[in-house]
Design a protein around this motif. Structure first.
Motif, PDB file in Angstrom:
ATOM      1  N   ALA A   1      -0.570   0.696  11.143  1.00 48.97           N
ATOM      2  CA  ALA A   1      -0.105   0.972   9.781  1.00 48.97           C
ATOM      3  C   ALA A   1      -1.222   0.736   8.775  1.00 48.97           C
ATOM      4  CB  ALA A   1       1.106   0.109   9.455  1.00 48.97           C
ATOM      5  N   ALA A   2      -2.040  -0.273   9.023  1.00 55.83           N
ATOM      6  CA  ALA A   2      -3.136  -0.565   8.092  1.00 55.83           C
ATOM      7  C   ALA A   2      -4.101   0.607   7.991  1.00 55.83           C
ATOM      8  CB  ALA A   2      -3.867  -1.827   8.530  1.00 55.83           C
ATOM      9  N   GLU A   3      -4.411   1.257   9.144  1.00 53.60           N
ATOM     10  CA  GLU A   3      -5.316   2.401   9.107  1.00 53.60           C
ATOM     11  C   GLU A   3      -4.692   3.555   8.332  1.00 53.60           C
ATOM     12  OE1 GLU A   3      -8.241   2.139   9.877  1.00 53.60           O
ATOM     13  OE2 GLU A   3      -8.256   0.332  11.100  1.00 53.60           O
ATOM     14  N   LEU A   4      -3.385   3.735   8.441  1.00 51.54           N
ATOM     15  CA  LEU A   4      -2.724   4.791   7.678  1.00 51.54           C
ATOM     16  C   LEU A   4      -2.860   4.548   6.181  1.00 51.54           C
ATOM     17  CD1 LEU A   4       0.532   5.442   9.732  1.00 51.54           C
ATOM     18  CD2 LEU A   4      -1.375   7.000   9.410  1.00 51.54           C
ATOM     19  N   PHE A   5      -2.771   3.290   5.764  1.00 52.28           N
ATOM     20  CA  PHE A   5      -2.897   2.984   4.344  1.00 52.28           C
ATOM     21  C   PHE A   5      -4.343   3.099   3.870  1.00 52.28           C
ATOM     22  CE2 PHE A   5       1.342   1.128   4.679  1.00 52.28           C
ATOM     23  CZ  PHE A   5       1.883   1.512   3.466  1.00 52.28           C
ATOM     24  N   ARG A   6      -5.293   2.942   4.780  1.00 52.43           N
ATOM     25  CA  ARG A   6      -6.699   3.091   4.400  1.00 52.43           C
ATOM     26  C   ARG A   6      -7.096   4.566   4.320  1.00 52.43           C
ATOM     27  NH1 ARG A   6      -7.472  -1.199   8.463  1.00 52.43           N
ATOM     28  NH2 ARG A   6      -7.676  -3.183   7.381  1.00 52.43           N
ATOM     29  N   ARG A   7      -6.451   5.400   5.113  1.00 52.43           N
ATOM     30  CA  ARG A   7      -6.801   6.825   5.184  1.00 52.43           C
ATOM     31  C   ARG A   7      -5.551   7.632   4.882  1.00 52.43           C
ATOM     32  NH1 ARG A   7      -9.202   3.605   8.544  1.00 52.43           N
ATOM     33  NH2 ARG A   7     -11.464   3.724   8.798  1.00 52.43           N
ATOM     34  N   THR A   8      -5.359   7.951   3.623  1.00 50.70           N
ATOM     35  CA  THR A   8      -4.089   8.539   3.184  1.00 50.70           C
ATOM     36  C   THR A   8      -4.154  10.038   2.976  1.00 50.70           C
ATOM     37  OG1 THR A   8      -4.637   7.996   0.888  1.00 50.70           O
ATOM     38  CG2 THR A   8      -3.326   6.390   2.118  1.00 50.70           C
ATOM     39  N   THR A   9      -5.218  10.692   3.491  1.00 55.46           N
ATOM     40  CA  THR A   9      -5.260  12.152   3.481  1.00 55.46           C
ATOM     41  C   THR A   9      -5.277  12.645   4.922  1.00 55.46           C
ATOM     42  OG1 THR A   9      -7.679  12.377   3.519  1.00 55.46           O
ATOM     43  CG2 THR A   9      -6.619  12.097   1.352  1.00 55.46           C
ATOM     44  N   VAL A  10      -4.812  13.874   5.130  1.00 53.57           N
ATOM     45  CA  VAL A  10      -4.800  14.451   6.473  1.00 53.57           C
ATOM     46  C   VAL A  10      -6.216  14.505   7.041  1.00 53.57           C
ATOM     47  CG1 VAL A  10      -4.405  16.567   7.787  1.00 53.57           C
ATOM     48  CG2 VAL A  10      -2.682  15.782   6.153  1.00 53.57           C
ATOM     49  N   ARG A  11      -7.151  14.989   6.235  1.00 52.00           N
ATOM     50  CA  ARG A  11      -8.522  15.155   6.721  1.00 52.00           C
ATOM     51  C   ARG A  11      -9.156  13.801   7.055  1.00 52.00           C
ATOM     52  NH1 ARG A  11     -11.079  19.759   5.882  1.00 52.00           N
ATOM     53  NH2 ARG A  11      -9.979  20.142   3.921  1.00 52.00           N
ATOM     54  N   GLY A  12      -8.959  12.817   6.162  1.00 50.39           N
ATOM     55  CA  GLY A  12      -9.564  11.513   6.393  1.00 50.39           C
ATOM     56  C   GLY A  12      -9.027  10.837   7.646  1.00 50.39           C
ATOM     57  N   LEU A  13      -7.711  10.917   7.863  1.00 51.68           N
ATOM     58  CA  LEU A  13      -7.126  10.292   9.046  1.00 51.68           C
ATOM     59  C   LEU A  13      -7.548  11.033  10.313  1.00 51.68           C
ATOM     60  CD1 LEU A  13      -5.277   8.234  10.360  1.00 51.68           C
ATOM     61  CD2 LEU A  13      -3.331   9.737   9.873  1.00 51.68           C
ATOM     62  N   ALA A  14      -7.577  12.369  10.253  1.00 52.29           N
ATOM     63  CA  ALA A  14      -7.962  13.145  11.427  1.00 52.29           C
ATOM     64  C   ALA A  14      -9.405  12.857  11.831  1.00 52.29           C
ATOM     65  CB  ALA A  14      -7.763  14.631  11.159  1.00 52.29           C
ATOM     66  N   ARG A  15     -10.296  12.735  10.859  1.00 47.59           N
ATOM     67  CA  ARG A  15     -11.690  12.424  11.181  1.00 47.59           C
ATOM     68  C   ARG A  15     -11.797  11.074  11.873  1.00 47.59           C
ATOM     69  NH1 ARG A  15     -14.710  14.254   5.532  1.00 47.59           N
ATOM     70  NH2 ARG A  15     -14.861  16.493   6.003  1.00 47.59           N
ATOM     71  N   TRP A  16     -11.040  10.118  11.394  1.00 47.00           N
ATOM     72  CA  TRP A  16     -11.087   8.782  12.003  1.00 47.00           C
ATOM     73  C   TRP A  16     -10.558   8.825  13.432  1.00 47.00           C
ATOM     74  CZ3 TRP A  16      -7.413   5.229  13.749  1.00 47.00           C
ATOM     75  CH2 TRP A  16      -7.896   3.933  13.969  1.00 47.00           C
ATOM     76  N   LEU A  17      -9.471   9.572  13.647  1.00 53.88           N
ATOM     77  CA  LEU A  17      -8.903   9.678  14.990  1.00 53.88           C
ATOM     78  C   LEU A  17      -9.826  10.443  15.934  1.00 53.88           C
ATOM     79  CD1 LEU A  17      -5.168  10.435  14.086  1.00 53.88           C
ATOM     80  CD2 LEU A  17      -6.085   8.311  15.039  1.00 53.88           C
ATOM     81  N   ASP A  18     -10.594  11.382  15.397  1.00 49.09           N
ATOM     82  CA  ASP A  18     -11.503  12.181  16.220  1.00 49.09           C
ATOM     83  C   ASP A  18     -12.832  11.480  16.497  1.00 49.09           C
ATOM     84  OD1 ASP A  18      -9.929  14.363  16.725  1.00 49.09           O
ATOM     85  OD2 ASP A  18     -10.578  15.478  14.954  1.00 49.09           O
ATOM     86  N   ALA A  19     -13.033  10.307  15.879  1.00 45.88           N
ATOM     87  CA  ALA A  19     -14.323   9.627  16.043  1.00 45.88           C
ATOM     88  C   ALA A  19     -14.579   9.345  17.523  1.00 45.88           C
ATOM     89  CB  ALA A  19     -14.338   8.317  15.256  1.00 45.88           C
ATOM     90  N   PRO A  20     -15.822   9.488  18.001  1.00 49.12           N
ATOM     91  CA  PRO A  20     -16.147   9.294  19.429  1.00 49.12           C
ATOM     92  C   PRO A  20     -15.788   7.905  19.935  1.00 49.12           C
ATOM     93  CG  PRO A  20     -17.992  10.303  18.253  1.00 49.12           C
ATOM     94  CD  PRO A  20     -16.999   9.886  17.219  1.00 49.12           C
TER      95      PRO A  20
END
Length: 671
Positions: free
Chosen positions: A612-631
Motif C-alpha cells: 500500500a505504501a508504494e501505491l501512495f508513493r506512485r499515484t499515476t498509472v505510468r509511475g506505478l507501471a515503471r516501478w513494477l517493470d523495474a529489473p
C-alpha cells in the motif's frame, strides 16, 4: 421427555426475570396503561438501559488559548509544535497567536463571529485556529483539498466575518475580510472573554438536502472531552501526532488536548506519518482504513511499534484488523465512537484479543442509552437506537432549527443527541455497534448522507432521478441513474457509457468530497420500489453487486515486462471509468484511499512485492507501471526512485523558514 438445557449467563437470566416481573406487575396494577408507555427498566437505575452515569464536567473550564498563554509564561522554551523536524516553543506560538488575533479584532471580528480558515498543514494552521479563539470567534475549517463548489456552499451558509488564508473563488461575500496568516496588529489591553458556552467551531458534515450542514460545538464541550481523556489515559503523552484534516472533528483532540497540558503536537498528514520520526510512546489516531494501510507497510509497522496509544474510529473496526493492531502496538489500542454532534469521541473500548469488537463505555461526563422507537430505555441484550447524553452534546446545526429540533433534544432533563445508530448493550464490554437506522453511511471515516449525493446527481440535466448505495466492500459509492430522456429496460440496469459517466462524475466532484463521488455508474429505466412506495435499496444493491467483479482477481495477463495495461485495468475496475491520462493521479481521477486498497488486492497475485505504501508513493498509472517493470523486481532505480519525499521535505523546510521569518518581522514591528 428430555430436559431442555439453556446456556444463559447468570446476569442475563436475572435481568430477564426482573424485566418480566416488572412487566407483569405493571399490567396487573395498571391494566389500562398503553404498552408503549410500559418501561422494563427500573426508574433511576442507570445500569438497566445505559452504560454509565454522567459525571459533572469541570467548573469554569478554561479555553485552550488561556492554557497556551499560561504555558508560555511558565515554560516559554518548552516545545509546543513539531513540524518538518523543527520545533516551535510555547512562547513563540503564543506570540504569533496574539498578533494574528489582534489583526482579526482590528479587522472587525467580534465575539460570536465565525472566521473561516483555509490553510495548508503548516504551523500557520494551528496559529490561525488559536487566534480565532483568542479573538472570541469560532473557526470554520475549509480544507484546501475540498472541491471549490462545496467550499462555496459552506461559505454561503456560515457567513464568516473574515477568512484566514486563500479566499474561495466565486464567493465574493460582501464585508468578508481576507487576512494572510502572518497578519499582525498591536495587542489590545484586554482580550475578549471566552465563555464556556461560546461556540468553538462550526464543522460541516454531509446533509440530506444536498447542502452540507454545520455542527456547532462549544468550548465547554471541548473542555469536557479533554477532561474525560485526562482520566481515561492519565493525560496526553509527551507527543501527540496530529495527522487529521481540520475538516474532521477528531483533529480537535490531537491539536488542542496536548496544549492544555503543556505537551507537544507533531503536525503531519496521514500520507506522510509513516516517514515521520515519531518518538516512542506517542499517541496517534486514524480510521481503520488508514490503520490497515499502515499494517501492510514496513514503515507503517515501525510506526505502530513505537506508539504508546492508538485510537481508531470513524468506521467499524474489523475483528482481524483489531487483532493485528493489538499485536503490533506495544501500548493500548482503543476503538472509539462518536458523532461530530457529540464532540469527537463519546465511547471507548480497549481492544482485547479474540473478543468481538465493541464501541465500549461512555467517556466521563457522558451517558449512552439504547432506546426503542418510543424512546424507552432497553435492557442489555436488546438492540435499539443509540442516544448520547451529557457534556459532549453540541448546540445543534447552524441555521437549521428544524433539523436541530429533530436530532437534539432533552431526555429526562439532560441534553441528548439522537445518533440514528443502532446498538446493543453488553453488560461486560459495553455497547456494540449494529449499523444505521437511516440513510447515513460511513466511508473512510466520513459520515455521509446518501440523500446529499442523490440530490447533487439529480441536478445534472441528463439525470431525471438517482439512487445511491454503498458496495459490499464498504468503500465504494455506486449510483443508479434514470436518464432524463430515453433509458434502458425498467428492470435491466446497464453500465453508463464511459463518456456520460465521466461527465456526471465531474459534475459530482465539483461539490462533493472524493469519498462521496460514485465509482460505479448504472443506467436504469426506473428506480426499484417497495410495495409501500419507498425506494428499494436492497434491489439496487443487488444490481450493483452483479455489475461489479464477483471476486477481486488480478487483471488479464499483460505482455511480459509491461505492467502498464495491468495497472490501467485495475484502476478502471476500481474507478468505474476509462483511464486515458496515464499521468493524472489516482486521487485526481476521483479515487480514494480505500480505492487504492482495492487496487492492491487486484494486483497482489501478479505483483506480491507491491505494498500500500508504494501505491501512495506512485499515484499515476505510468509511475506505478515503471516501478513494477523495474529489473530489480520493484526496487527503486535511479530513474524510478520517487522524488516526492525529498520535495515534500524541502517544501516543509521552506514553509517553516518563512514562518520563522514572519515571526521575527512581526516581533520587530509589534514588540
Amino acid at each position: 421427555m428430555g430436559a431442555v438445557v439453556l446456556d444463559v449467563q447468570t446476569g442475563a437470566a436475572e435481568s430477564f426475570t426482573e424485566h418480566l416481573l416488572r412487566a407483569l406487575g405493571a399490567l396487573t396494577t395498571e391494566p389500562a396503561v398503553p404498552l408503549t408507555r410500559l418501561r422494563l427498566t427500573g426508574e433511576g437505575r442507570p445500569g438497566a438501559g445505559t452504560t454509565a452515569c454522567a459525571e459533572p464536567h469541570p467548573q469554569a473550564p478554561r479555553a485552550v488559548p488561556d492554557h497556551v498563554a499560561e504555558h508560555a509564561r511558565r515554560s516559554p522554551g518548552a516545545t509546543a509544535l513539531v513540524y518538518g523536524g523543527a520545533q516551535v516553543g510555547y512562547a513563540e506560538l503564543d506570540h504569533r497567536v496574539g498578533k494574528l488575533a489582534a489583526a482579526l479584532i482590528e479587522a472587525g471580528v467580534r465575539p460570536g463571529d465565525r472566521v473561516a480558515v483555509r490553510l495548508a498543514r503548516t504551523p500557520d494552521l494551528l496559529v490561525a485556529l488559536l487566534a480565532v479563539w483568542r479573538a472570541g470567534a469560532a473557526y470554520v475549517p475549509l480544507d484546501p483539498d475540498y472541491p471549490v463548489g462545496r467550499l462555496r456552499l459552506m461559505i454561503e451558509d456560515a457567513q464568516p466575518s473574515a477568512i484566514i488564508g486563500t479566499p474561495v473563488p466565486g464567493t465574493g461575500a460582501a464585508g468578508t475580510v481576507v487576512l494572510a496568516p502572518d497578519a499582525a496588529a498591536p495587542v489590545p489591553e484586554r482580550w475578549p472573554r471566552i465563555r464556556p458556552e461560546d461556540p468553538a467551531y462550526v464543522i460541516y458534515t454531509s446533509g440530506s438536502t444536498g447542502r452540507p450542514k454545520g455542527v456547532i460545538v462549544r468550548h465547554e464541550n471541548l473542555s469536557a472531552l479533554f477532561t474525560a481523556f485526562d482520566r481515561e489515559l492519565s493525560g496526553p503523552p509527551a507527543v501527540t501526532v496530529a495527522a487529521t484534516s481540520v475538516s474532521f472533528d477528531i483533529s480537535a483532540l490531537e491539536l488542542f488536548w496536548p496544549l492544555t497540558a503543556g505537551r507537544a503536537v507533531l503536525l503531519t498528514g496521514h500520507r506522510e506519518v509513516a516517514g515521520e520520526d515519531v518518538p516512542t510512546g506517542a499517541l496517534y489516531q486514524c480510521t481503520p482504513t488508514v490503520a490497515r494501510i499502515l499494517t501492510d507497510d514496513p514503515n507503517g509497522r515501525r510506526l505502530l511499534g513505537r506508539l504508546g496509544t492508538l485510537l481508531v474510529g470513524g468506521e467499524q473496526l474489523p475483528r482481524d484488523l483489531a487483532d493485528r493492531l493489538d499485536s503490533l502496538v506495544p501500548g493500548e489500542v482503543l476503538n472509539c465512537y462518536g458523532p461530530t454532534e457529540t464532540t469527537v469521541w463519546s465511547t471507548v473500548w480497549r481492544v482485547r484479543p479474540h473478543v468481538p469488537v465493541h464501541i465500549g463505555h461512555p467517556l466521563g461526563g457522558e451517558e449512552c442509552l439504547v432506546v426503542d422507537p418510543h424512546d424507552r430505555p432497553l435492557p442489555p441484550g436488546l438492540p435499539g437506537r443509540l442516544l448520547v447524553l451529557g457534556a459532549g452534546v453540541g448546540s445543534g446545526y447552524w441555521r437549521r432549527p428544524d433539523l436541530t429540533a429533530d436530532r437534539f433534544r432533552e431526555y429526562d432533563g439532560r441534553p441528548a443527541y439522537d445518533t440514528g445508530d443502532l446498538a446493543v448493550l453488553d453488560p461486560e464490554h459495553g455497547l456494540r455497534f449494529l449499523g444505521r437506522a437511516d440513510g447515513q453511511v460511513k466511508i473512510l471515516g466520513q459520515r455521509i448522507e446518501l440523500a446529499e449525493i442523490e440530490s447533487v446527481l439529480r441536478a445534472h440535466p441528463a439525470v431525471r432521478d438517482a439512487l445511491v448505495t454503498v458496495a459490499s466492500d464498504g468503500a465504494t459509492v455506486t449510483a443508479c441513474l434514470v436518464p432524463a430522456s430515453g433509458g434502458p429496460d425498467p428492470c435491466v440496469p446497464v453500465p453508463a457509457p464511459p463518456g456520460q459517466a465521466e461527465e456526471i462524475r465531474r459534475h459530482a466532484a465539483a461539490s462533493l468530497v472524493p469519498a462521496m463521488v460514485p465509482a460505479v455508474w448504472l443506467l436504469v429505466g426506473e428506480l426499484p420500489q417497495l410495495p409501500n412506495g419507498k425506494l428499494d435499496r436492497a434491489t439496487a444493491g443487488g444490481w450493483v453487486a452483479r455489475a461489479m467483479p464477483s471476486r477481486p482477481g488480478p487483471p488479464d495477463a499483460e505482455p511480459a515486462g509491461r505492467a502498464l495495461d495491468a495497472v490501467r485495468l485495475a484502476w478502471e475496475r476500481v474507478l468505474g471509468v476509462p483511464v486515458a491520462d496515464l499521468d493524472t493521479t489516482f486521487f485526481d481521477l476521483g479515487g480514494t484511499s480505500a480505492g487504492l486498497l482495492r487496487v492492491l488486492v487486484l494486483l497482489a497475485e501478479r505483483y506480491p512485492e507491491l505494498t500500500a505504501a508504494e501505491l501512495f508513493r506512485r499515484t499515476t498509472v505510468r509511475g506505478l507501471a515503471r516501478w513494477l517493470d523495474a529489473p530489480t523486481g520493484g526496487a527503486d532505480t535511479p530513474d524510478t526512485r520517487p522524488a516526492q519525499a525529498p520535495a515534500r521535505g524541502a517544501s516543509r523546510a521552506r514553509a517553516l523558514g518563512q514562518w520563522r521569518r514572519r515571526t521575527e518581522r512581526s516581533q520587530q514591528r509589534h514588540p
